[in-house]
Design a protein around this motif. Structure first.
Motif, PDB file in Angstrom:
ATOM      1  N   VAL A 470     -19.469 -87.427  32.761  1.00 48.27           N
ATOM      2  CA  VAL A 470     -18.805 -86.579  33.750  1.00 48.27           C
ATOM      3  C   VAL A 470     -18.443 -87.377  34.993  1.00 48.27           C
ATOM      4  O   VAL A 470     -17.360 -87.201  35.584  1.00 48.27           O
ATOM      5  CB  VAL A 470     -19.703 -85.375  34.110  1.00 48.27           C
ATOM      6  N   ALA A 471     -19.306 -88.288  35.418  1.00 47.81           N
ATOM      7  CA  ALA A 471     -19.093 -89.023  36.676  1.00 47.81           C
ATOM      8  C   ALA A 471     -17.887 -89.950  36.616  1.00 47.81           C
ATOM      9  O   ALA A 471     -17.226 -90.189  37.632  1.00 47.81           O
ATOM     10  CB  ALA A 471     -20.346 -89.826  37.018  1.00 47.81           C
ATOM     11  N   LEU A 557     -26.165 -93.396  33.210  1.00 44.81           N
ATOM     12  CA  LEU A 557     -25.148 -94.427  33.387  1.00 44.81           C
ATOM     13  C   LEU A 557     -25.329 -95.084  34.745  1.00 44.81           C
ATOM     14  O   LEU A 557     -25.376 -94.397  35.779  1.00 44.81           O
ATOM     15  CB  LEU A 557     -23.750 -93.799  33.278  1.00 44.81           C
ATOM     16  N   HIS A 558     -25.450 -96.416  34.740  1.00 45.49           N
ATOM     17  CA  HIS A 558     -25.595 -97.124  36.023  1.00 45.49           C
ATOM     18  C   HIS A 558     -24.261 -97.104  36.748  1.00 45.49           C
ATOM     19  O   HIS A 558     -23.234 -97.505  36.180  1.00 45.49           O
ATOM     20  CB  HIS A 558     -26.053 -98.569  35.785  1.00 45.49           C
ATOM     21  N   PRO A 559     -24.224 -96.653  38.016  1.00 44.89           N
ATOM     22  CA  PRO A 559     -22.952 -96.490  38.719  1.00 44.89           C
ATOM     23  C   PRO A 559     -22.222 -97.794  38.992  1.00 44.89           C
ATOM     24  O   PRO A 559     -21.000 -97.793  39.181  1.00 44.89           O
ATOM     25  CB  PRO A 559     -23.358 -95.808  40.031  1.00 44.89           C
ATOM     26  N   VAL A 560     -22.937 -98.918  39.021  1.00 42.02           N
ATOM     27  CA  VAL A 560     -22.303-100.201  39.347  1.00 42.02           C
ATOM     28  C   VAL A 560     -22.018-101.006  38.078  1.00 42.02           C
ATOM     29  O   VAL A 560     -20.885-101.412  37.817  1.00 42.02           O
ATOM     30  CB  VAL A 560     -23.192-101.024  40.308  1.00 42.02           C
ATOM     31  N   THR A 561     -23.062-101.240  37.275  1.00 43.18           N
ATOM     32  CA  THR A 561     -22.903-102.090  36.081  1.00 43.18           C
ATOM     33  C   THR A 561     -22.295-101.355  34.907  1.00 43.18           C
ATOM     34  O   THR A 561     -21.866-101.978  33.931  1.00 43.18           O
ATOM     35  CB  THR A 561     -24.267-102.657  35.652  1.00 43.18           C
ATOM     36  N   GLN A 576     -26.092 -88.638  35.041  1.00 39.31           N
ATOM     37  CA  GLN A 576     -26.836 -88.192  33.861  1.00 39.31           C
ATOM     38  C   GLN A 576     -26.157 -87.007  33.174  1.00 39.31           C
ATOM     39  O   GLN A 576     -26.710 -86.436  32.245  1.00 39.31           O
ATOM     40  CB  GLN A 576     -28.269 -87.807  34.256  1.00 39.31           C
ATOM     41  N   GLU A 577     -24.961 -86.675  33.618  1.00 39.03           N
ATOM     42  CA  GLU A 577     -24.249 -85.527  33.054  1.00 39.03           C
ATOM     43  C   GLU A 577     -23.267 -85.987  31.970  1.00 39.03           C
ATOM     44  O   GLU A 577     -22.473 -86.919  32.194  1.00 39.03           O
ATOM     45  CB  GLU A 577     -23.515 -84.765  34.154  1.00 39.03           C
ATOM     46  N   TRP A 578     -23.337 -85.294  30.844  1.00 40.09           N
ATOM     47  CA  TRP A 578     -22.490 -85.622  29.690  1.00 40.09           C
ATOM     48  C   TRP A 578     -21.877 -84.344  29.130  1.00 40.09           C
ATOM     49  O   TRP A 578     -22.469 -83.271  29.212  1.00 40.09           O
ATOM     50  CB  TRP A 578     -23.312 -86.312  28.597  1.00 40.09           C
TER      51      TRP A 578
END
Length: 588
Positions: A470-471, A557-561, A576-578
């Protein structure tokens, strides 16, 4: 007056005699002809039964010395690749080798330096050398379909057949060209095969037809009692054909399959694939991918000797022998199957369900080059249908031969297949009815029972489609990798199996035949555990969390890597949203 009466009496008696004698003569003649015909039928049947009885007496027999078709002398040769050893080109020819591999998917530069008549490793079990087979085996047409094949590989296939087959059995080698455009397969090939004095025939398609339809054409053109299909990059081993023909000699409805050895596509090293005395047979998983399983005890108990043929639910598809008339009676291959893929299952299900059988033959070995990659595409053939041609073929096969319960297992594994246009299968269903074929459940219960051991019944999918972060609005993607490999994210494209993610009712998260697992190292693509359909995952539609129940953590999901990992669940963390988004493709 008296004379007249006498004459009248004589005439009456004559007429009466005619009325009695002629019908009697007619009846006697008719009875004589019927008796003669019945005697001919009796004699014909007697000969038939005597022939059957003699065949029963001539079944393969294990003897102390060498078997009757075993070569008495094995001459030794020297040269590149002899005894099936690897041949390595010198450094100055590496560029030529690389170029040939790019063209053909195998190192033709290496093949060109190896003798057409090279001696290869005898990979058979020792017991195989001591079987006597009936001499009066059926005449055989060996059919080799090719498209833009390397010349030396193709002709080594032919030479190995001619060199290692009893002449009285080998009726012909039939080369069927599926519209090749390489020049050395034109006039050069036609000139080369003249040395075989008519034993090798060549026919050519006027347009590209694909492997399946070209094979069917080969069966119609062949004139031997039995047809044997070989790929165009094979080398048959010592005494390969009599063991394949003996079961068909016994029963025309048996299809026989040799044990396939490997030939390295770079060095042409000949080697055993299985390597032990354990036997394997062909099965499948519910996405219709071909698999093999060790021979179950139930089947082992049916045999007296370790090297006797054994029953198999299916086969890999490339190499087998079958009575030609029987193959055509079964309709050959389904003409609606396109190019390549699924034909091995279609023929296997049809044979077993419609009264025949398939036997793998441990004493028949054939080497096969496994390409590094497929060096050509299917051109206009691939443009005729939308979607994966192989999946379309699978759909035709399962819609014809599966029952409703087992069809759902296929659609659970391949959800998009529901939307693919498989064409009309009414002729196949009519054939199934006309041949009075058994049910698929009968086949699973009696023949393919060991499929369930490795691939149990599949629970329904709770969710399937793209799994979007989602992000970032990107999709979970296997990236075309093979396990073990880390899963990644990529642009959502709504097509292809790399992004088609499934979560079943037992918690298994899958993509294709692989499973998605999570541990301290991250979110991984893994080989699914055989014999189970369970998994550790659950999805909460409200929080949009994918929970790994074993780790008690959520997919993050790591926001940077942009790396995927497991973390403690946090309802305020958008990373953490899917969200599952069902893919719907209208291919009709």
């Amino acid at each position: 007056m008296r004379i007249s009466n006498i004459r009248s009496g004589r005439i009456c008696r004559l007429v009466l005699c005619c009325l009695v004698i002629f019908p009697l003569l007619y009846l006697l003649t008719t009875w004589s002809e019927k008796y003669k015909r019945s005697q001919e039928v009796y004699q014909s049947q007697s000969k038939h039964y005597q022939k059957l009885e003699s065949r029963l007496k001539e079944v393969p027999v294990l003897v102390e010395g060498l078997g009757n078709f075993e070569p008495k002398d094995m001459p030794k040769h020297s040269g590149p690749g002899e005894d099936g050893k690897p041949h390595h080109l010198p450094a100055e020819k590496q560029a030529e080798a690389d170029e040939s591999e790019m063209q053909y998917g195998m190192n033709i530069a290496c093949s060109d330096e190896i003798s057409m008549h090279r001696h290869i490793l005898d990979t058979r079990l020792e017991e195989c050398k001591h079987w006597n087979y009936p001499y009066d085996l059926p005449t055989t047409s060996v059919i080799i379909v090719f498209h833009n094949e390397g010349f030396s590989v193709l002709m080594r296939t032919v030479h190995s057949v001619v060199d290692r087959t009893p002449p009285h059995v080998l009726h012909e080698v039939l080369l069927v060209d599926d519209y090749s455009d390489k020049q050395n397969l034109k006039n050069n090939l036609e000139e080369y095969i003249k040395k075989f004095n008519g034993l090798v025939r060549l026919i050519r398609n006027s347009e590209r037809e694909g492997l399946i339809r070209t094979r069917s054409r080969g069966a119609k053109e062949a004139t031997g009692e039995v047809i044997v299909y070989l790929d165009a990059h094979c080398e048959v081993n010592v005494n390969w054909l009599p063991p394949l023909l003996a079961p068909i000699y016994r029963d025309r409805t048996v299809m026989t399959v040799p044990i396939i050895d490997g030939i390295d596509h770079r060095t042409f090293r000949y080697h055993s694939v299985y390597g032990t005395e354990n036997h394997f047979r062909g099965i499948f998983e519910w996405g219709m991918l071909y698999k093999e399983n060790e021979l179950p005890k139930r089947e082992r108990r049916r045999r007296q000797y370790n090297t006797e043929p054994y029953r198999s639910p299916t086969h890999a598809g490339g190499l087998f022998a079958i009575n030609r008339e029987y193959f055509l009676e079964l309709g050959a291959y389904d003409p609606g199957l396109l190019v390549w893929g699924g034909e091995n299952f279609e023929l296997s299900f049809k044979i077993w369900q419609c009264g025949g059988s398939i036997e793998w033959v441990p004493c028949s070995h054939v080497g096969h080059v496994y390409r590094g990659f497929m060096p050509y595409n299917f051109g206009k053939l691939a443009e005729k249908k939308k979607g994966s041609l192989i999946t379309i073929n699978y759909k035709r096969v399962i819609e014809t031969w599966f029952d409703d319960i087992h069809k759902e297992y296929f659609y659970t594994r391949e959800p998009l297949a529901r939307y693919l246009d498989m064409g009309n299968i009414s002729q196949q269903l009519n054939l199934k009815k006309r041949l009075n074929c058994k049910s698929f459940q009968w086949y699973m219960d009696n023949i393919a029972y060991d499929v369930y051991d490795k691939f149990p019944s599949l629970p329904a999918n709770l969710h399937w489609g793209e799994l979007r972060a989602v992000a970032t609005d990107t999709c979970l993607d296997s990236m075309g990798n093979q396990p073990p490999a880390l899963m990644g994210l990529s642009h959502c494209h709504g097509s292809g199996n790399h992004q088609l993610i499934r979560l079943n009712a037992a918690g298994q998260l899958g993509v294709g035949e692989r499973c998605i697992e999570g541990d301290r190292q991250g979110i991984k693509l893994a080989v699914c555990r055989l014999g189970t359909v369970d998994g550790p995952w659950s999805y909460n539609e409200q929080s949009k969390h994918l929970l790994h129940r074993g780790q008690k953590k959520c997919m993050s999901l790591h926001p940077v890597t942009q790396q995927l990992f497991l973390a403690y669940c946090d309802t305020n963390d958008a990373y953490q949203e899917w969200k599952f988004k069902t893919i719907k493709l209208d291919y009709h």
